[in-house]
Scaffold this motif. Structure first.
Motif, PDB file in Angstrom:
ATOM      1  N   MET A  61       7.849   3.500  -1.275  1.00 31.05           N
ATOM      2  CA  MET A  61       8.527   2.704  -0.139  1.00 31.05           C
ATOM      3  C   MET A  61      10.102   3.213   0.075  1.00 31.05           C
ATOM      4  O   MET A  61      10.953   4.237  -0.800  1.00 31.05           O
ATOM      5  N   GLN A  62      10.189   3.860   1.038  1.00 32.08           N
ATOM      6  CA  GLN A  62      11.661   4.534   1.171  1.00 32.08           C
ATOM      7  C   GLN A  62      13.080   3.766   0.816  1.00 32.08           C
ATOM      8  O   GLN A  62      13.040   2.882   0.604  1.00 32.08           O
ATOM      9  N   LYS A  63      14.052   4.931   0.907  1.00 33.54           N
ATOM     10  CA  LYS A  63      14.811   4.368   0.469  1.00 33.54           C
ATOM     11  C   LYS A  63      16.098   4.921   1.421  1.00 33.54           C
ATOM     12  O   LYS A  63      15.860   6.413   0.895  1.00 33.54           O
ATOM     13  N   VAL A  64      17.963   4.420   1.332  1.00 30.66           N
ATOM     14  CA  VAL A  64      18.484   4.872   2.446  1.00 30.66           C
ATOM     15  C   VAL A  64      20.123   4.618   2.190  1.00 30.66           C
ATOM     16  O   VAL A  64      20.071   4.142   0.536  1.00 30.66           O
ATOM     17  N   CYS A  65      20.137   6.299   1.847  1.00 29.12           N
ATOM     18  CA  CYS A  65      21.995   6.018   1.436  1.00 29.12           C
ATOM     19  C   CYS A  65      22.848   5.307   2.417  1.00 29.12           C
ATOM     20  O   CYS A  65      22.432   6.325   3.578  1.00 29.12           O
ATOM     21  N   VAL A  66      23.486   4.335   2.350  1.00 31.64           N
ATOM     22  CA  VAL A  66      24.788   4.794   3.643  1.00 31.64           C
ATOM     23  C   VAL A  66      26.106   4.546   2.710  1.00 31.64           C
ATOM     24  O   VAL A  66      27.014   4.053   1.782  1.00 31.64           O
ATOM     25  N   ILE A  67      27.157   5.649   3.387  1.00 33.36           N
ATOM     26  CA  ILE A  67      28.352   6.218   3.200  1.00 33.36           C
ATOM     27  C   ILE A  67      28.753   5.510   3.515  1.00 33.36           C
ATOM     28  O   ILE A  67      29.712   5.895   5.028  1.00 33.36           O
ATOM     29  N   GLY A  68      29.981   4.727   3.121  1.00 32.32           N
ATOM     30  CA  GLY A  68      31.355   3.770   3.572  1.00 32.32           C
ATOM     31  C   GLY A  68      30.623   2.558   3.304  1.00 32.32           C
ATOM     32  O   GLY A  68      29.929   2.320   4.041  1.00 32.32           O
ATOM     33  N   ALA A  69      31.917   1.985   3.455  1.00 34.20           N
ATOM     34  CA  ALA A  69      31.526  -0.151   2.738  1.00 34.20           C
ATOM     35  C   ALA A  69      32.493  -0.503   3.884  1.00 34.20           C
ATOM     36  O   ALA A  69      33.915  -1.834   3.648  1.00 34.20           O
ATOM     37  N   GLY A  70      33.328   0.607   4.775  1.00 31.79           N
ATOM     38  CA  GLY A  70      34.091  -0.374   5.758  1.00 31.79           C
ATOM     39  C   GLY A  70      33.253  -0.961   6.665  1.00 31.79           C
ATOM     40  O   GLY A  70      32.064  -1.386   6.354  1.00 31.79           O
ATOM     41  N   SER A  71      33.923  -1.326   8.480  1.00 33.33           N
ATOM     42  CA  SER A  71      33.286  -2.025   9.008  1.00 33.33           C
ATOM     43  C   SER A  71      32.022  -1.218   9.357  1.00 33.33           C
ATOM     44  O   SER A  71      31.444  -2.888  10.000  1.00 33.33           O
ATOM     45  N   SER A  72      31.524   0.010   9.401  1.00 32.45           N
ATOM     46  CA  SER A  72      30.615  -0.227   9.829  1.00 32.45           C
ATOM     47  C   SER A  72      29.044   0.027   8.968  1.00 32.45           C
ATOM     48  O   SER A  72      28.061   0.124   9.164  1.00 32.45           O
ATOM     49  N   GLY A  73      29.939   0.209   7.274  1.00 32.91           N
ATOM     50  CA  GLY A  73      29.243   0.237   6.401  1.00 32.91           C
ATOM     51  C   GLY A  73      28.852  -1.163   6.237  1.00 32.91           C
ATOM     52  O   GLY A  73      27.295  -1.350   6.282  1.00 32.91           O
ATOM     53  N   ILE A  74      29.442  -1.866   6.231  1.00 28.65           N
ATOM     54  CA  ILE A  74      28.667  -3.459   5.539  1.00 28.65           C
ATOM     55  C   ILE A  74      28.196  -4.174   6.413  1.00 28.65           C
ATOM     56  O   ILE A  74      26.748  -4.594   6.817  1.00 28.65           O
ATOM     57  N   THR A  75      28.363  -3.389   7.967  1.00 28.32           N
ATOM     58  CA  THR A  75      26.611  -4.343   8.662  1.00 28.32           C
ATOM     59  C   THR A  75      25.437  -3.354   8.309  1.00 28.32           C
ATOM     60  O   THR A  75      24.180  -4.030   8.904  1.00 28.32           O
ATOM     61  N   ALA A  76      25.520  -1.998   8.283  1.00 26.32           N
ATOM     62  CA  ALA A  76      24.599  -1.302   8.482  1.00 26.32           C
ATOM     63  C   ALA A  76      23.687  -1.837   7.065  1.00 26.32           C
ATOM     64  O   ALA A  76      22.302  -2.006   6.728  1.00 26.32           O
ATOM     65  N   CYS A  77      24.520  -2.263   6.113  1.00 27.73           N
ATOM     66  CA  CYS A  77      24.017  -2.966   5.039  1.00 27.73           C
ATOM     67  C   CYS A  77      23.580  -3.910   5.551  1.00 27.73           C
ATOM     68  O   CYS A  77      22.435  -4.209   4.453  1.00 27.73           O
ATOM     69  N   GLN A  78      23.822  -4.966   6.078  1.00 29.16           N
ATOM     70  CA  GLN A  78      23.240  -6.014   6.461  1.00 29.16           C
ATOM     71  C   GLN A  78      21.777  -6.478   7.222  1.00 29.16           C
ATOM     72  O   GLN A  78      20.808  -6.977   6.905  1.00 29.16           O
ATOM     73  N   ASP A  83      20.753  11.636  -6.591  1.00 29.40           N
ATOM     74  CA  ASP A  83      19.769  10.850  -5.960  1.00 29.40           C
ATOM     75  C   ASP A  83      18.855  11.062  -4.396  1.00 29.40           C
ATOM     76  O   ASP A  83      20.074  12.053  -4.189  1.00 29.40           O
ATOM     77  N   VAL A  84      17.989  10.970  -4.315  1.00 25.42           N
ATOM     78  CA  VAL A  84      17.379  11.493  -3.178  1.00 25.42           C
ATOM     79  C   VAL A  84      16.470  10.789  -2.284  1.00 25.42           C
ATOM     80  O   VAL A  84      16.289   8.714  -2.880  1.00 25.42           O
ATOM     81  N   TYR A  85      17.125  10.626  -0.822  1.00 26.21           N
ATOM     82  CA  TYR A  85      16.901   9.653   0.005  1.00 26.21           C
ATOM     83  C   TYR A  85      16.327   9.801   0.809  1.00 26.21           C
ATOM     84  O   TYR A  85      16.317  10.888   1.711  1.00 26.21           O
ATOM     85  N   ASP A  86      15.837   8.857   1.513  1.00 27.66           N
ATOM     86  CA  ASP A  86      14.464   9.467   2.792  1.00 27.66           C
ATOM     87  C   ASP A  86      15.459   9.217   4.113  1.00 27.66           C
ATOM     88  O   ASP A  86      14.889   9.536   5.008  1.00 27.66           O
ATOM     89  N   ALA A  87      16.301   8.746   4.292  1.00 24.57           N
ATOM     90  CA  ALA A  87      17.510   9.021   5.286  1.00 24.57           C
ATOM     91  C   ALA A  87      19.489   8.412   4.305  1.00 24.57           C
ATOM     92  O   ALA A  87      19.792   7.954   3.818  1.00 24.57           O
ATOM     93  N   VAL A  88      19.819   8.780   5.802  1.00 23.35           N
ATOM     94  CA  VAL A  88      20.846   8.861   5.680  1.00 23.35           C
ATOM     95  C   VAL A  88      22.171   8.026   6.445  1.00 23.35           C
ATOM     96  O   VAL A  88      21.685   9.202   7.114  1.00 23.35           O
ATOM     97  N   LEU A  89      22.723   7.690   5.726  1.00 26.65           N
ATOM     98  CA  LEU A  89      23.843   6.800   7.406  1.00 26.65           C
ATOM     99  C   LEU A  89      25.205   6.457   6.888  1.00 26.65           C
ATOM    100  O   LEU A  89      25.803   6.402   5.972  1.00 26.65           O
ATOM    101  N   VAL A  90      25.445   7.779   8.179  1.00 31.45           N
ATOM    102  CA  VAL A  90      27.017   8.058   7.617  1.00 31.45           C
ATOM    103  C   VAL A  90      28.114   7.201   8.302  1.00 31.45           C
ATOM    104  O   VAL A  90      28.371   7.426   9.536  1.00 31.45           O
TER     105      VAL A  90
END
Length: 438
Positions: free
Chosen positions: A1-18, A132-139
């Motif tokens: 199962m793939q896992k993703v990293c999101v950098i930042g919990a500002g306005s762009s980061g939290i919508t990516a998380c959602q 940690d190792v991730y399949d993708a990174v969302l900056v």
């Protein structure tokens, strides 16, 4: 199962998380501060927020809200930073995202690792590091946190004995009481700060290299940005420009009547400067317009028109540099604030590296970051596919060419997009990507 990293919990980061949570994609989010909200969290302990005490949004709440979570109608049309921070808290709690966010955690390095991405983080309280190792990174760390100082700066500025700050560090007008203040710039922050300091200063000067079109927040009782959803937005660009120019002339008159220089560019050829108060303060004589500053000594600043003024404090409202301190320069070239990203999101040469919210829209970033996140989720789940590298590079070249033709040459406009047109662009891309994925 793939896992993703999101950098930042500002306005762009939290919508990516959602979006990732909604799609069932496993992820970790790293946030430098102890709360969500990024730039909209006043006095954010991440040390990177540029919000000042009186800050209000320049796009109406209806334009700014996420499609997945409308903003409360109890909020004013143009909410304050406190309203927006509360809205982000409500968003995160509504979707139960908070447990997935590692607060007070700095991402210090992101490097390719055998087709995946190794992300090293540091706990700001304990200084412990983990990789940690991730399949993708969302900056999604934002692009309004690293101040850009004027280059070249004011000759002799190092000899100036008054205070000099960037607007990034401005918070309240009280320190400027009974002082002669020079505000450099003609963007939104410059206008807000000049208006505020003019209420307490001895004199406030507003200096600029070129003119700008000043748009009110309301036109004939309607939020000005609602024009982006009107018939005018569907007309050819030249018609949009002439129509908006006519409405501005009808509602506020000529800028020269207020002492401002006539802009050398069309209304839609630059990011808009929005202010209801600037023209009033100029009309009252509370702000004095000056051309670009050229030289400073211990207590005076000279200007291009040959005049000189005694100045006690200078506030530089000269924008921001795009920066990703956790990425090696070889991974992304940020020369002239111009990242080469396919559809402003995808790195053609770094599979699995995506950028959310790295745009400067005529409109609001939040709903655009939400649409970007859905596209990235499509790519992660294999619902969409990307074109070949050369096709992506061709799209980037086309975007740069169109931007250069339309906008004033400035590092401010390298990531400029029209909100509605960009939403349509991503919708077409997702449709095309689905056909490629079959």
């Amino acid at each position: 199962m793939q896992k993703v990293c999101v950098i930042g919990a500002g306005s762009s980061g939290i919508t990516a998380c959602q979006v990732l949570a909604e799609r069932g994609i496993d992820y970790d989010c790293f946030e430098l501060g102890s709360e969500v909200g990024g730039n909209w969290r006043y006095m954010n302990d991440n040390g990177q927020s540029s919000a000042y005490r009186s800050l209000h949004i320049n796009t109406s709440r209806q334009i700014m809200e996420y499609a997945s979570f409308p903003m409360s109608e109890e909020y004013p049309v143009y909410p304050s930073h406190a309203h927006i921070a509360r809205y982000f808290d409500e968003f995160v709690d509504n979707f139960r995202l908070r447990p997935s966010i590692r607060f007070r955690t700095e991402v210090v390095e992101v490097v390719p690792s055998a087709g995946r991405w190794a992300v090293t983080s540091r706990n700001r309280d304990t200084d412990d590091r983990a990789t940690d190792v991730y399949d993708a990174v969302l900056v999604a760390n934002g692009h309004h946190w690293k101040p850009r100082w004027p280059h070249p700066g004011i000759a002799g500025a190092s000899d100036f004995e008054g205070t000099q700050i960037h607007s990034h560090d401005y918070r309240t007008p009280e320190p400027y009481a009974d002082r002669n203040v020079l505000v450099v710039g003609i963007g939104n922050s410059a206008c807000d700060i000049a208006v505020e300091t003019s209420r307490v200063s001895r004199r406030t000067f507003l200096a600029m290299r070129r003119g700008a079109h000043i748009l009110p927040k309301f036109l004939f009782g309607t939020p000005t940005d609602h024009l982006t959803h009107s018939w005018l937005s569907r007309a050819p660009l030249a018609v949009q420009d002439r129509g908006l120019q006519f409405l501005l002339r009808l509602s506020r008159g000529r800028l020269t009547d207020y002492g401002l220089p006539t802009p050398a560019h069309r209304v839609l050829a630059a990011h808009p400067t929005i202010s209801d108060d600037l023209l009033s303060r100029l009309g009252h004589g509370d702000i004095t317009v000056k051309p670009a500053p050229t030289h400073a000594d211990a207590s005076h600043v000279s200007f291009e028109d040959g005049t000189s003024e005694e100045i006690d404090a200078i506030v530089y409202c000269t924008g921001y540099d795009i920066a990703f301190p956790f990425l090696d320069d070889q991974l992304i070239n940020l020369t002239d604030n111009d990242p080469a990203l396919y559809r402003r999101v995808v790195s053609p040469d770094q599979p699995g590296l995506y950028f959310i919210g790295l745009i400067q829209p005529l409109g609001a970033i939040m709903p655009l970051a939400e649409v970007q996140s859905h596209w990235v989720a499509d790519l992660l789940q294999g619902r969409c596919a990307l074109p070949e590298r050369e096709a992506m590079l061709e799209e980037i070249r086309g975007f740069r060419s169109r931007t250069a033709r339309r906008y004033v040459a400035s590092t401010r406009h390298t990531i400029q997009v029209d909100a509605q047109a960009y939403v349509k662009e991503l919708a077409k891309e997702r449709k095309r990507g689905r056909s490629l994925a079959r």
